[in-house]
Motif scaffolding. Structure first.
Motif, PDB file in Angstrom:
ATOM      1  N   SER A  28       0.825  -1.213   0.000  1.00  0.00           N
ATOM      2  CA  SER A  28       0.000   0.000   0.000  1.00  0.00           C
ATOM      3  C   SER A  28       0.857   1.261   0.000  1.00  0.00           C
ATOM      4  O   SER A  28       0.470   2.264  -0.573  1.00  0.00           O
ATOM      5  CB  SER A  28      -0.963  -0.007   1.178  1.00  0.00           C
ATOM      6  OG  SER A  28      -0.244  -0.003   2.387  1.00  0.00           O
ATOM      7  N   GLU A  33      -1.465   7.417  -5.538  1.00  0.00           N
ATOM      8  CA  GLU A  33      -2.871   7.720  -5.248  1.00  0.00           C
ATOM      9  C   GLU A  33      -3.756   7.284  -6.428  1.00  0.00           C
ATOM     10  O   GLU A  33      -4.848   6.757  -6.243  1.00  0.00           O
ATOM     11  CB  GLU A  33      -3.028   9.225  -4.968  1.00  0.00           C
ATOM     12  CG  GLU A  33      -4.370   9.613  -4.418  1.00  0.00           C
ATOM     13  CD  GLU A  33      -4.701   8.928  -3.094  1.00  0.00           C
ATOM     14  OE1 GLU A  33      -5.878   8.595  -2.885  1.00  0.00           O
ATOM     15  OE2 GLU A  33      -3.793   8.707  -2.264  1.00  0.00           O
ATOM     16  N   ARG A  36      -4.168   3.549  -6.398  1.00  0.00           N
ATOM     17  CA  ARG A  36      -5.075   3.226  -5.288  1.00  0.00           C
ATOM     18  C   ARG A  36      -6.529   3.399  -5.714  1.00  0.00           C
ATOM     19  O   ARG A  36      -7.376   2.549  -5.432  1.00  0.00           O
ATOM     20  CB  ARG A  36      -4.796   4.166  -4.121  1.00  0.00           C
ATOM     21  CG  ARG A  36      -4.193   3.547  -2.980  1.00  0.00           C
ATOM     22  CD  ARG A  36      -4.302   4.550  -1.814  1.00  0.00           C
ATOM     23  NE  ARG A  36      -3.972   3.812  -0.653  1.00  0.00           N
ATOM     24  CZ  ARG A  36      -2.817   3.896  -0.033  1.00  0.00           C
ATOM     25  NH1 ARG A  36      -1.914   4.751  -0.433  1.00  0.00           N
ATOM     26  NH2 ARG A  36      -2.565   3.150   1.001  1.00  0.00           N
ATOM     27  N   GLU A  37      -6.823   4.510  -6.359  1.00  0.00           N
ATOM     28  CA  GLU A  37      -8.186   4.798  -6.800  1.00  0.00           C
ATOM     29  C   GLU A  37      -8.649   3.785  -7.857  1.00  0.00           C
ATOM     30  O   GLU A  37      -9.799   3.341  -7.847  1.00  0.00           O
ATOM     31  CB  GLU A  37      -8.299   6.231  -7.340  1.00  0.00           C
ATOM     32  CG  GLU A  37      -8.133   7.301  -6.281  1.00  0.00           C
ATOM     33  CD  GLU A  37      -9.118   7.146  -5.134  1.00  0.00           C
ATOM     34  OE1 GLU A  37     -10.314   6.901  -5.393  1.00  0.00           O
ATOM     35  OE2 GLU A  37      -8.678   7.250  -3.967  1.00  0.00           O
ATOM     36  N   GLU A  38      -7.745   3.397  -8.768  1.00  0.00           N
ATOM     37  CA  GLU A  38      -8.082   2.395  -9.793  1.00  0.00           C
ATOM     38  C   GLU A  38      -8.413   1.048  -9.146  1.00  0.00           C
ATOM     39  O   GLU A  38      -9.373   0.381  -9.527  1.00  0.00           O
ATOM     40  CB  GLU A  38      -6.918   2.226 -10.779  1.00  0.00           C
ATOM     41  CG  GLU A  38      -6.759   3.368 -11.751  1.00  0.00           C
ATOM     42  CD  GLU A  38      -5.517   3.210 -12.637  1.00  0.00           C
ATOM     43  OE1 GLU A  38      -4.871   2.128 -12.600  1.00  0.00           O
ATOM     44  OE2 GLU A  38      -5.189   4.162 -13.355  1.00  0.00           O
ATOM     45  N   LEU A  39      -7.606   0.655  -8.168  1.00  0.00           N
ATOM     46  CA  LEU A  39      -7.848  -0.623  -7.480  1.00  0.00           C
ATOM     47  C   LEU A  39      -9.158  -0.596  -6.694  1.00  0.00           C
ATOM     48  O   LEU A  39      -9.895  -1.579  -6.671  1.00  0.00           O
ATOM     49  CB  LEU A  39      -6.673  -0.970  -6.564  1.00  0.00           C
ATOM     50  CG  LEU A  39      -5.397  -1.417  -7.272  1.00  0.00           C
ATOM     51  CD1 LEU A  39      -4.262  -1.597  -6.272  1.00  0.00           C
ATOM     52  CD2 LEU A  39      -5.620  -2.693  -8.057  1.00  0.00           C
ATOM     53  N   LYS A  40      -9.459   0.539  -6.068  1.00  0.00           N
ATOM     54  CA  LYS A  40     -10.723   0.662  -5.333  1.00  0.00           C
ATOM     55  C   LYS A  40     -11.906   0.545  -6.293  1.00  0.00           C
ATOM     56  O   LYS A  40     -12.901  -0.112  -5.986  1.00  0.00           O
ATOM     57  CB  LYS A  40     -10.778   1.986  -4.576  1.00  0.00           C
ATOM     58  CG  LYS A  40      -9.932   2.009  -3.331  1.00  0.00           C
ATOM     59  CD  LYS A  40     -10.063   3.337  -2.605  1.00  0.00           C
ATOM     60  CE  LYS A  40      -9.174   3.393  -1.381  1.00  0.00           C
ATOM     61  NZ  LYS A  40      -9.275   4.685  -0.677  1.00  0.00           N
ATOM     62  N   ALA A  41     -11.798   1.178  -7.462  1.00  0.00           N
ATOM     63  CA  ALA A  41     -12.872   1.111  -8.459  1.00  0.00           C
ATOM     64  C   ALA A  41     -13.031  -0.327  -8.964  1.00  0.00           C
ATOM     65  O   ALA A  41     -14.157  -0.823  -9.129  1.00  0.00           O
ATOM     66  CB  ALA A  41     -12.572   2.055  -9.622  1.00  0.00           C
ATOM     67  N   GLU A  42     -11.911  -1.003  -9.198  1.00  0.00           N
ATOM     68  CA  GLU A  42     -11.966  -2.395  -9.649  1.00  0.00           C
ATOM     69  C   GLU A  42     -12.592  -3.287  -8.574  1.00  0.00           C
ATOM     70  O   GLU A  42     -13.374  -4.185  -8.873  1.00  0.00           O
ATOM     71  CB  GLU A  42     -10.554  -2.893  -9.993  1.00  0.00           C
ATOM     72  CG  GLU A  42     -10.537  -4.279 -10.587  1.00  0.00           C
ATOM     73  CD  GLU A  42      -9.132  -4.754 -10.969  1.00  0.00           C
ATOM     74  OE1 GLU A  42      -9.004  -5.953 -11.289  1.00  0.00           O
ATOM     75  OE2 GLU A  42      -8.181  -3.945 -10.940  1.00  0.00           O
ATOM     76  N   LEU A  43     -12.252  -3.017  -7.324  1.00  0.00           N
ATOM     77  CA  LEU A  43     -12.822  -3.769  -6.209  1.00  0.00           C
ATOM     78  C   LEU A  43     -14.342  -3.618  -6.164  1.00  0.00           C
ATOM     79  O   LEU A  43     -15.075  -4.597  -6.033  1.00  0.00           O
ATOM     80  CB  LEU A  43     -12.188  -3.314  -4.894  1.00  0.00           C
ATOM     81  CG  LEU A  43     -12.683  -3.980  -3.623  1.00  0.00           C
ATOM     82  CD1 LEU A  43     -12.318  -5.464  -3.639  1.00  0.00           C
ATOM     83  CD2 LEU A  43     -12.079  -3.307  -2.409  1.00  0.00           C
ATOM     84  N   VAL A  44     -14.816  -2.400  -6.306  1.00  0.00           N
ATOM     85  CA  VAL A  44     -16.263  -2.140  -6.298  1.00  0.00           C
ATOM     86  C   VAL A  44     -16.926  -2.860  -7.466  1.00  0.00           C
ATOM     87  O   VAL A  44     -17.981  -3.495  -7.310  1.00  0.00           O
ATOM     88  CB  VAL A  44     -16.550  -0.619  -6.346  1.00  0.00           C
ATOM     89  CG1 VAL A  44     -18.010  -0.339  -6.609  1.00  0.00           C
ATOM     90  CG2 VAL A  44     -16.099   0.034  -5.047  1.00  0.00           C
ATOM     91  N   GLU A  47     -17.105  -6.615  -6.762  1.00  0.00           N
ATOM     92  CA  GLU A  47     -18.147  -6.899  -5.775  1.00  0.00           C
ATOM     93  C   GLU A  47     -19.533  -6.820  -6.403  1.00  0.00           C
ATOM     94  O   GLU A  47     -20.395  -7.648  -6.120  1.00  0.00           O
ATOM     95  CB  GLU A  47     -18.022  -5.947  -4.579  1.00  0.00           C
ATOM     96  CG  GLU A  47     -16.820  -6.259  -3.715  1.00  0.00           C
ATOM     97  CD  GLU A  47     -16.567  -5.224  -2.619  1.00  0.00           C
ATOM     98  OE1 GLU A  47     -17.075  -4.078  -2.731  1.00  0.00           O
ATOM     99  OE2 GLU A  47     -15.860  -5.572  -1.657  1.00  0.00           O
TER     100      GLU A  47
END
Length: 131
Positions: A28, A33, A36-44, A47
């Protein structure tokens, strides 16, 4: 001072959970940054896809139950069909055929032997009555 510094340093090896924490912390901290935002979007997105797939599977399972009900298939009928199919499969095996043949032959021999014993006993009783 050296004794104080040694007290701060751990001499025990890292445990599995500690290694995971270190690995996550390292990863991490290495991400920008934007990454990080790309991975968060991919995670969403992942899911959401998983939720959608669960909903589709649930709908298909309900549809399956409806079709089975319309066809008159219930658990008992399925069990009967599975048992019949399995019994048929057993009966068509070479081992079953050979065993069945052997037991049939043995049964015929036993029947003949009992018949002979019965005849002999009847004959003996007949002879004893005449005396």
């Amino acid at each position: 001072m050296e004794a104080q510094a040694q007290g701060l340093l751990e001499t025990e090896p890292l445990q599995g959970r500690d290694e995971d924490t270190v690995a996550r912390a390292d990863l991490s901290s290495m991400l920008s940054e934007e990454e990080r935002e790309e991975l968060k979007a991919e995670l969403v997105q992942l899911e959401d896809e998983i939720t959608t797939l669960r909903q589709v599977l649930s709908a298909k399972e309900r549809h399956l139950v409806e079709i089975k009900q319309k066809l008159g298939m219930n658990l008992m009928n399925e069990l009967k069909q599975n048992f019949s199919r399995s019994w048929h499969d057993v009966q068509t095996t070479t081992a079953y055929k050979k065993t069945h043949e052997t037991l049939s032959h043995a049964g015929q021999k036993a029947t003949a032997a009992f018949s002979n014993v019965g005849t002999a006993i009847s004959k003996k009783f007949g002879d004893m009555r005449r005396k």
